[in-house]
Scaffold this motif. Structure first.
Motif, PDB file in Angstrom:
ATOM      1  N   GLU A  28       0.845  -1.206   0.041  1.00 47.74           N
ATOM      2  CA  GLU A  28      -0.110   0.001   0.046  1.00 47.74           C
ATOM      3  C   GLU A  28       0.933   1.212   0.004  1.00 47.74           C
ATOM      4  O   GLU A  28       2.015   0.969   0.358  1.00 47.74           O
ATOM      5  N   SER A  60      -9.131   1.588  -0.366  1.00 49.58           N
ATOM      6  CA  SER A  60      -8.469   2.185   0.796  1.00 49.58           C
ATOM      7  C   SER A  60      -8.943   1.953   2.065  1.00 49.58           C
ATOM      8  O   SER A  60      -9.705   1.435   2.435  1.00 49.58           O
ATOM      9  N   VAL A  67      -4.653   8.116   4.492  1.00 48.65           N
ATOM     10  CA  VAL A  67      -5.485   7.208   3.780  1.00 48.65           C
ATOM     11  C   VAL A  67      -4.373   6.503   3.231  1.00 48.65           C
ATOM     12  O   VAL A  67      -3.390   7.121   2.358  1.00 48.65           O
ATOM     13  N   TYR A  69      -3.622   3.418   0.074  1.00 50.54           N
ATOM     14  CA  TYR A  69      -4.234   2.810  -1.075  1.00 50.54           C
ATOM     15  C   TYR A  69      -3.683   1.658  -1.347  1.00 50.54           C
ATOM     16  O   TYR A  69      -2.358   1.595  -1.340  1.00 50.54           O
TER      17      TYR A  69
END
Lengths: 125, 125
Positions: A28, A60, A67, A69
């Motif tokens: 991520e 997400s 945040v 992803y």
DNA sequence: TACTTATTTAGCTAAATGACTAAGTAATGT
DNA sequence: ACATTACTTAGTCATTTAGCTAAATAAGTA
């Protein structure tokens, strides 16, 4: 074929394709790292990430204000397409260049990247 | 990745995707048959076919005034992508519907289709 | 509670795109 | 040679898209 079209439309932009390529190399990435890679404003990156999420290519998770992803196959029968695309990314000089950039980017704390993006120089003394 | 992007851009339009799906079902189709399937004017179909040719997904051969289009893999290492896409077309109701339309379209002589497209009714007596 | 921060959304602008019509090109028919 | 035909290209218009800035939202900090 509606999903097929949506996926192709999502991938039909150079920045979104770079995001996807980057996310296939890391478990991520946070928004700030993606912003740093693409060298666009946060709002633009957010827009593109939204399109990829709508297409089911990206998911997400939130950790407070941050945040993160990650890449996903939109559907289980897209796996062979995904494998093929990853193989194409391996062969691409542009993707390898982005990976090198990311190696540098991921060395910084995301907070530091945010400050740079907001135009604040160095750590406040 | 430039070719990857070009291919995704070429496929990121519903009419172009329908053309590709149709061309995976027939060895080749002539321009008039594609125009009939899509229900657009000849210039629009020609434009879209040009984009697909530029992306390397379609090739053409001329037989006098008639142009026949056929599907091709843009590169040998795109074959697994192509196989996957064909499998997705098999599953798609919209593609199956287009195939039924094409069954009807290919029953007519291309000359007849051209006359219909030019707004000439029936065979001249 | 107020302020700061990370992200998202709205609105704007410029560029890109897809469909059209009209004009152009090359092959065929008379 | 001229007319017709199958397509292609140019130009236009409406729509969509990608980037921006500014404002908004939600989470964290003082």
């Amino acid at each position: 074929m509606k999903m097929l079209l949506t996926v192709f439309k999502a991938l039909a932009d150079s920045n979104r394709l770079r995001i996807i390529a980057a996310l296939t190399q890391y478990d991520e990435l946070c928004a700030t790292q993606i912003i740093e890679l693409l060298q666009v404003k946060g709002a633009s990156a957010s827009r593109q990430l939204g399109i990829l999420m709508s297409a089911g290519l990206v998911e997400s998770r939130r950790d407070g204000r941050w945040v993160y992803y990650s890449f996903q196959a939109p559907q289980s029968d897209y796996k062979s397409f995904i494998e093929w695309m990853k193989a194409e990314f391996e062969k691409s000089a542009l993707v390898q260049q982005d990976i090198k950039l990311l190696e540098g980017i991921t060395k910084y704390a995301p907070e530091e990247l945010c400050r740079r993006q907001r135009g604040i120089k160095c750590c406040p003394v």
